[in-house]
Design an enzyme around this catalytic site. Structure first.
Site, PDB file in Angstrom:
ATOM      1  N   LYS A 176       6.428 -27.434  -7.319  1.00  0.00           N
ATOM      2  CA  LYS A 176       5.721 -28.651  -6.874  1.00  0.00           C
ATOM      3  C   LYS A 176       4.499 -28.139  -6.113  1.00  0.00           C
ATOM      4  O   LYS A 176       4.582 -27.830  -4.929  1.00  0.00           O
ATOM      5  CB  LYS A 176       6.636 -29.476  -5.950  1.00  0.00           C
ATOM      6  N   CYS A 285      -2.468 -20.045   7.453  1.00  0.00           N
ATOM      7  CA  CYS A 285      -1.389 -20.171   8.434  1.00  0.00           C
ATOM      8  C   CYS A 285      -1.466 -19.082   9.483  1.00  0.00           C
ATOM      9  O   CYS A 285      -1.103 -19.285  10.630  1.00  0.00           O
ATOM     10  CB  CYS A 285      -0.040 -20.130   7.721  1.00  0.00           C
TER      11      CYS A 285
END
Ligand code: NDP
Length: 496
Positions: A176, A285
């Site tokens: 996904k 991140c």
């Protein structure tokens, strides 16, 4: 295929239109569509998972010997390399990163498949020390259907880090990708097919995570989720996983401290701090977004850093000289701007940036300049929350004690950087910093052979490293009886 046509998506070994709404993947440098596709529907989630389950059961992939699975993974690595330029250009358009960066991400994806191919064929199962009349072994079995849910900031590299070890471990994978960057995951599925991977083992479900990612995570046939994304979504997934007693790995956000000690080599520190926060436009991140500088050095260092940051080339991602491209979307740029406004409202001062550039391409895309805030305290919101953009907050510190207290005072604990000429001092400090990765005299360097992950709100579990495959396998202990006589407890004698 022309731009007006709708791209097929890959579900259970078939390329067809998704059952959801039609939408476009847009180029963040201009806002213009790159490709149109239909999102997957909930029925597509069901078909992809069922197809993956059937492929897992009947394609023979799980039963292939490790070196046979490895051969396919090597071919995937080879095809990524053959198509590297095409993939890098597509990724530049899908998410707006500068071309040099997307080339590096594609190369890293190929390297990931190659690494896990090698790890797969050399993975050892162990005969454990026997403590009885038996031979005992520890072996690993595939899990079944794995879900890989990825964010928009590093497509293909993020997917490879999940898909390669999952396939190496004998599993099927349903990807996904982020709704707004679906194109590279679809290309990866095409490459897997071209490399001879049995059909149905990889499916791709573009579209909204709150609908598709949620359904995928909850699906009873999904036996493991590997997620990279925001902490809030990660916690949501962890709750679902707890109810299913399903293992998950969660690679989440960060607010990483980067520390300049008073004995740092300033050339190296300036270059490293700049790269740490402003490369990828801060959409990373591990961005070194909280800068701590020894007070004695603060003004001198900040003057050099600011001058160098002002020279960074922000612009056209297709230009090889560009260092920073646009942010991913108008909405994300607005969120970065809100954080800068909040920093100022909290009493901060702008040392650099803070205003949208204008003229030419700047008026079309979602550009935002390198921005440095100072005059804030570590407890303030802009120092605690992940901005995920090119915004650095700079804080002076007085002593190592003061520094450690501040650096570790964060819900996040993903990464940290230290700049010092004294390796013993840097080592001691590095051991005390709470973070999944600590870089000393370097920053944002990665190796697929070294585990990666975060502490606390930065995540659970680790990716990468030789043993990364084991994240996608279930351990099993096997005992082989070697007794000459029946087990004594039952009192049965041999030959009676
Ligand atoms: P999100 O958590 O919003 O999205 C990540 C993925 O999860 C997307 O595919 C998203 O789909 C999907 N998703 C959204 N809601 C759900 C749900 N309820 N159930 C299952 N899946 C869902 O993160 P962002 O896209 O905003 O990505 C940025 C974040 O990722 C940052 O916080 C960053 O720090 C983190 N990140 C962490 C890394 C690490 O390795 N530690 C590396 C890179 C990024 P959709 O696209 O539709 O929203």
């Amino acid at each position: 295929m022309t731009l007006e046509q709708t791209l097929p998506i890959c579900i259970a070994g078939t390329w067809r239109l998704g059952g959801g709404e039609r939408y476009a993947s847009c180029y963040p440098a201009t806002g213009e569509p790159v490709a149109w596709l239909n999102a997957a529907s909930l029925e597509d989630v069901e078909a992809a998972v069922q197809g993956a389950h059937l492929a897992f059961l009947h394609s023979g992939w799980a039963q292939r010997k490790p070196h046979e699975r490895a051969a396919v993974l090597y071919r995937i690595a080879g095809l990524i390399r053959e198509r590297a330029e095409e993939l890098a250009q597509l990724q530049r358009q899908d998410n707006g990163k500068p071309i040099n960066e997307t080339r590096a991400l594609v190369a890293s994806a190929a390297g990931t498949f190659q690494f896990f191919a090698a790890a797969c064929e050399t993975l050892e199962e162990t005969i454990t020390p026997s403590r009885g009349d038996f031979v005992s072994m520890s072996v690993y079995e595939p899990m079944g259907v794995v879900a890989a849910i990825t964010p928009w900031n590093s497509p293909i590299a993020s997917e490879a880090q999940k898909v390669a070890p999952a396939l190496a471990g004998g599993n099927a994978v349903v990807i996904k990708p982020a709704e707004i960057t679906p194109l590279l995951a679809l290309q990866l599925a095409r490459i897997c097919e071209d490399a001879g991977l049995p059909k149905g083992l990889v499916s791709v479900l573009p579209g909204k995570g709150s609908l598709l990612g949620d359904a995928l995570t909850r699906h009873p046939l999904v036996k493991r989720v590997s997620f990279t994304g925001g902490t809030r979504t990660g916690k949501h997934i962890a709750h679902i996983a707890a109810d299913k007693m399903m293992p998950v790995s969660l690679e989440l956000g960060g607010k990483s401290p980067t520390i300049v000690l008073d004995d740092a080599d300033l050339d190296h520190a300036v270059a490293g701090v700049l790269y740490g926060i402003f490369s990828s436009s801060g959409e990373a991140c591990i961005a070194g977004s909280r800068l701590f500088v020894a007070r004695a050095l603060y003004e001198r260092f900040m003057a050099r850093l600011t001058a160098a940051a002002a020279q960074l080339r922000l612009g056209d991602p297709a230009d090889e000289r560009t260092q920073m491209g646009p942010l991913i979307s108008a909405g994300h740029r607005a969120s970065v701007e809100r954080y800068v406004a909040l920093g100022l409202a909290e009493g901060g001062r702008l040392r650099l940036g803070g205003e949208r550039p204008s003229g030419g391409l700047y008026d079309q895309g979602y550009f935002y300049p390198p921005t440095i805030l100072e005059g804030l305290g570590n407890h303030q919101q802009v120092c605690q929350e992940e901005i995920f953009g090119p915004v650095l907050v700079a804080l002076p510190f007085d002593s190592e004690e003061d520094l450690l207290a501040q650096a570790n005072d964060s819900l996040y604990a993903l990464a940290a950087g230290i700049w010092s000429r004294d390796y013993k001092r840097a080592w001691a400090l590095g051991r005390k910093l709470q973070a999944g990765t600590v870089w000393i005299n370097t920053y944002k360097q990665f190796s697929i052979s070294t585990p990666f992950g975060g502490w606390r709100d930065s995540g659970l579990g680790r990716e990468k490293g030789r043993l990364g495959i084991l994240q996608y396998m279930e351990q099993k202990s096997l005992y082989w009886g070697m007794n000459q006589q029946p087990l004594a407890w039952a009192g049965v004698e041999a030959g009676q």
